[in-house]
Design a protein around this motif. Structure first.
Motif, PDB file in Angstrom:
ATOM      1  N   GLU A  85      -9.149  -4.272  -0.792  1.00 59.45           N
ATOM      2  CA  GLU A  85      -8.298  -3.109  -0.524  1.00 59.45           C
ATOM      3  C   GLU A  85      -8.589  -2.534   0.865  1.00 59.45           C
ATOM      4  N   LEU A  86      -7.581  -1.834   1.391  1.00 56.35           N
ATOM      5  CA  LEU A  86      -7.737  -1.215   2.707  1.00 56.35           C
ATOM      6  C   LEU A  86      -8.869  -0.198   2.700  1.00 56.35           C
ATOM      7  N   GLY A  87      -8.950   0.593   1.643  1.00 57.96           N
ATOM      8  CA  GLY A  87     -10.023   1.567   1.518  1.00 57.96           C
ATOM      9  C   GLY A  87      -9.826   2.779   2.397  1.00 57.96           C
ATOM     10  N   ALA A  88     -10.864   3.584   2.502  1.00 56.88           N
ATOM     11  CA  ALA A  88     -10.815   4.802   3.306  1.00 56.88           C
ATOM     12  C   ALA A  88     -11.284   4.504   4.727  1.00 56.88           C
ATOM     13  N   PRO A  89     -10.751   5.230   5.720  1.00 55.76           N
ATOM     14  CA  PRO A  89     -11.214   5.013   7.096  1.00 55.76           C
ATOM     15  C   PRO A  89     -12.676   5.424   7.240  1.00 55.76           C
ATOM     16  N   LEU A  90     -13.396   4.698   8.091  1.00 58.55           N
ATOM     17  CA  LEU A  90     -14.791   5.004   8.355  1.00 58.55           C
ATOM     18  C   LEU A  90     -14.903   5.864   9.610  1.00 58.55           C
ATOM     19  N   LEU A  91     -16.064   6.433   9.820  1.00 59.59           N
ATOM     20  CA  LEU A  91     -16.278   7.275  10.989  1.00 59.59           C
ATOM     21  C   LEU A  91     -16.217   6.459  12.269  1.00 59.59           C
ATOM     22  N   SER A 216      -8.077  -7.410  11.965  1.00 56.81           N
ATOM     23  CA  SER A 216      -8.767  -6.202  11.500  1.00 56.81           C
ATOM     24  C   SER A 216      -8.100  -4.968  12.089  1.00 56.81           C
ATOM     25  N   MET A 217      -8.375  -3.808  11.461  1.00 58.43           N
ATOM     26  CA  MET A 217      -7.742  -2.563  11.874  1.00 58.43           C
ATOM     27  C   MET A 217      -8.737  -1.399  11.780  1.00 58.43           C
ATOM     28  N   PRO A 218      -9.685  -1.280  12.705  1.00 62.68           N
ATOM     29  CA  PRO A 218     -10.547  -0.107  12.719  1.00 62.68           C
ATOM     30  C   PRO A 218      -9.692   1.160  12.808  1.00 62.68           C
ATOM     31  N   PRO A 219     -10.041   2.238  12.120  1.00 60.77           N
ATOM     32  CA  PRO A 219     -11.344   2.548  11.510  1.00 60.77           C
ATOM     33  C   PRO A 219     -11.528   2.080  10.065  1.00 60.77           C
ATOM     34  N   PHE A 220     -10.742   1.112   9.605  1.00 54.76           N
ATOM     35  CA  PHE A 220     -10.938   0.569   8.259  1.00 54.76           C
ATOM     36  C   PHE A 220     -11.866  -0.647   8.341  1.00 54.76           C
ATOM     37  N   SER A 221     -12.705  -0.813   7.338  1.00 55.67           N
ATOM     38  CA  SER A 221     -13.600  -1.966   7.311  1.00 55.67           C
ATOM     39  C   SER A 221     -12.873  -3.233   6.867  1.00 55.67           C
ATOM     40  N   TRP A 222     -11.655  -3.067   6.342  1.00 61.83           N
ATOM     41  CA  TRP A 222     -10.829  -4.181   5.873  1.00 61.83           C
ATOM     42  C   TRP A 222     -10.567  -5.170   6.990  1.00 61.83           C
ATOM     43  N   TRP A 223     -10.619  -6.478   6.651  1.00 63.98           N
ATOM     44  CA  TRP A 223     -10.218  -7.494   7.607  1.00 63.98           C
ATOM     45  C   TRP A 223      -9.820  -8.766   6.862  1.00 63.98           C
ATOM     46  N   LEU A 224      -9.097  -9.633   7.545  1.00 65.12           N
ATOM     47  CA  LEU A 224      -8.594 -10.858   6.950  1.00 65.12           C
ATOM     48  C   LEU A 224      -9.033 -12.065   7.774  1.00 65.12           C
ATOM     49  N   ARG A 225      -9.092 -13.216   7.116  1.00 64.62           N
ATOM     50  CA  ARG A 225      -9.354 -14.477   7.817  1.00 64.62           C
ATOM     51  C   ARG A 225      -8.371 -15.534   7.332  1.00 64.62           C
ATOM     52  N   GLY A 226      -7.808 -16.285   8.273  1.00 59.40           N
ATOM     53  CA  GLY A 226      -6.953 -17.414   7.928  1.00 59.40           C
ATOM     54  C   GLY A 226      -5.474 -17.122   8.104  1.00 59.40           C
ATOM     55  N   ARG A 227      -4.735 -18.161   8.476  1.00 58.07           N
ATOM     56  CA  ARG A 227      -3.300 -18.028   8.718  1.00 58.07           C
ATOM     57  C   ARG A 227      -2.545 -17.500   7.503  1.00 58.07           C
ATOM     58  N   GLU A 228      -2.846 -18.043   6.319  1.00 56.67           N
ATOM     59  CA  GLU A 228      -2.079 -17.661   5.137  1.00 56.67           C
ATOM     60  C   GLU A 228      -2.238 -16.188   4.824  1.00 56.67           C
ATOM     61  N   SER A 229      -3.478 -15.691   4.872  1.00 55.46           N
ATOM     62  CA  SER A 229      -3.722 -14.282   4.562  1.00 55.46           C
ATOM     63  C   SER A 229      -3.039 -13.374   5.579  1.00 55.46           C
ATOM     64  N   ILE A 230      -3.109 -13.755   6.852  1.00 50.12           N
ATOM     65  CA  ILE A 230      -2.489 -12.932   7.887  1.00 50.12           C
ATOM     66  C   ILE A 230      -0.969 -12.987   7.775  1.00 50.12           C
ATOM     67  N   ALA A 231      -0.427 -14.150   7.427  1.00 47.37           N
ATOM     68  CA  ALA A 231       1.022 -14.267   7.251  1.00 47.37           C
ATOM     69  C   ALA A 231       1.510 -13.334   6.157  1.00 47.37           C
ATOM     70  N   LEU A 232       0.774 -13.259   5.053  1.00 46.76           N
ATOM     71  CA  LEU A 232       1.156 -12.354   3.968  1.00 46.76           C
ATOM     72  C   LEU A 232       1.133 -10.899   4.435  1.00 46.76           C
ATOM     73  N   ALA A 233       0.108 -10.545   5.224  1.00 52.86           N
ATOM     74  CA  ALA A 233       0.009  -9.168   5.710  1.00 52.86           C
ATOM     75  C   ALA A 233       1.156  -8.834   6.660  1.00 52.86           C
ATOM     76  N   LEU A 234       1.496  -9.769   7.552  1.00 51.79           N
ATOM     77  CA  LEU A 234       2.570  -9.523   8.509  1.00 51.79           C
ATOM     78  C   LEU A 234       3.935  -9.479   7.845  1.00 51.79           C
ATOM     79  N   SER A 235       4.076 -10.190   6.721  1.00 55.66           N
ATOM     80  CA  SER A 235       5.365 -10.249   6.023  1.00 55.66           C
ATOM     81  C   SER A 235       5.547  -9.123   5.024  1.00 55.66           C
ATOM     82  N   ALA A 239       4.473  -3.195   5.973  1.00 56.74           N
ATOM     83  CA  ALA A 239       3.782  -3.265   7.256  1.00 56.74           C
ATOM     84  C   ALA A 239       4.533  -2.513   8.347  1.00 56.74           C
ATOM     85  N   ALA A 240       5.849  -2.423   8.228  1.00 60.15           N
ATOM     86  CA  ALA A 240       6.670  -1.606   9.126  1.00 60.15           C
ATOM     87  C   ALA A 240       6.533  -1.977  10.593  1.00 60.15           C
ATOM     88  N   CYS A 241       6.355  -3.277  10.889  1.00 62.88           N
ATOM     89  CA  CYS A 241       6.238  -3.704  12.292  1.00 62.88           C
ATOM     90  C   CYS A 241       7.593  -4.002  12.929  1.00 62.88           C
TER      91      CYS A 241
END
Length: 316
Positions: A85-91, A216-235, A239-241
């Motif tokens: 999960e994205l979770g809460a933003p960190l300091l 990755s998207m600081p200030p969140f600790s969430w991050w992804l690895r791999g084409r498939e995972s990133i493709a799902l996030a971008l699609s 995402a509102a891009c």
């Protein structure tokens, strides 16, 4: 006397940024350095050390003091397993923070630009503060071992030993390969990526990614690895891009862009791309825009209603 100290500000900023991993903290450290130097200028002995060495000694002591109770800054990929999960933003002080090139790279000095890249600065944070200072002074600023020994009030043998240990630690860290922005192939890759982003062409964006690329998207600790995972996030419809575009900015001697979105009066995020072997290996988007704008200033863009402006690379 202030006039004699001011020319050192940018190179001291660069040194303190590598030591601390934050442009704001670096500016605070340099300001404190100049204040202390001003107050103690009557006691400065030019026969014992050059003005530059004296200022670096003050700055080093300040940076080491600032590190005593601070946690090590890192990139999201260093904080834990990817996904979830994205979770809460960190300091803010959890992450290595970006910095404008103009703040840390003196125009009149041949300092290795790649040593302000996010991955390199994050790797430096793994070193104890004194090892960090030794490595920066020796390998980045090209000081002699005797000069570093005098600055730290230690022996040359101690400096040599600290440098060997620091280099061994950095060899283990994956700092990637600096992008040669004069290479037409690399420039073409960045141009195609930006154009695909402007069109919200997810298929092309994903095709330009390395199979083990990270996102990755600081200030969140969430991050992804791999084409498939990133493709799902971008699609993801959330995402509102769609309609967003990228505006080049000179930051960390890296391909960096403000991400602009229709209807927003300020950037949505500050994007850094890592490129290696003809593909994009990493995308880091800093979302703490309100904290970054005072350091970077607002991007010079056309009105939001007119859509993506014509642009060239910030390093052209």
């Amino acid at each position: 006397m202030i006039e004699a100290l001011e020319p050192f500000r940018v190179e001291l900023n660069g040194y303190c940024y590598r030591m601390l991993g934050s442009g704001f903290e670096a500016e605070d450290a340099v300001q404190e350095t100049l204040v202390r130097a001003w107050k103690a200028f009557d006691s400065y002995d030019s026969a014992r050390a050059s003005l530059r060495t004296w200022l670096y000694r003050i700055a080093t002591n300040i940076c080491i003091d600032m590190q005593r109770s601070a946690q090590r800054r890192a990139l999201a990929v260093d904080l834990g397993p990817y996904g979830g999960e994205l979770g809460a933003p960190l300091l803010e002080n959890v992450f290595v923070q970006p910095v404008p090139d103009a703040l840390v790279l003196p125009e009149d000095q041949a300092i290795r630009r790649e040593t302000v890249r996010l991955a390199f600065v994050a790797a430096l944070q793994h070193l104890p503060p004194r090892q960090r200072a030794v490595l920066i002074l020796r390998d980045v600023l090209a000081w002699q071992a005797s000069e570093v020994a005098a600055l730290l009030s230690v022996s040359v043998a101690s400096v040599t030993s600290a440098l060997q240990r620091a280099r061994a630690t950095l060899r283990v860290a994956d700092v990637g390969t600096p992008l040669d922005l004069s290479d037409p192939v690399q420039k073409s890759l960045l141009s195609r990526y930006c154009e695909a982003f402007d069109r919200h062409d997810v298929r092309t964006l994903v095709a330009l990614l390395h199979e083990d690329a990270t996102m990755s998207m600081p200030p969140f600790s969430w991050w992804l690895r791999g084409r498939e995972s990133i493709a799902l996030a971008l699609s993801d419809p959330g995402a509102a891009c769609a309609g967003a575009w990228l505006v080049p900015v000179r930051a960390n001697a890296s391909p960096a862009f403000w991400q602009m979105r229709p209807g927003l009066e300020k950037p949505f995020g500050l994007v850094f791309l890592d490129v290696r072997d003809g593909s994009v290996t990493g995308n880091t988007t800093y979302l703490n825009v309100d904290e970054l704008l005072p350091l970077f200033g607002s991007p010079p863009v056309t009105p939001m209603s007119s859509g993506p402006p014509s642009r060239t690379s910030a390093d052209d």
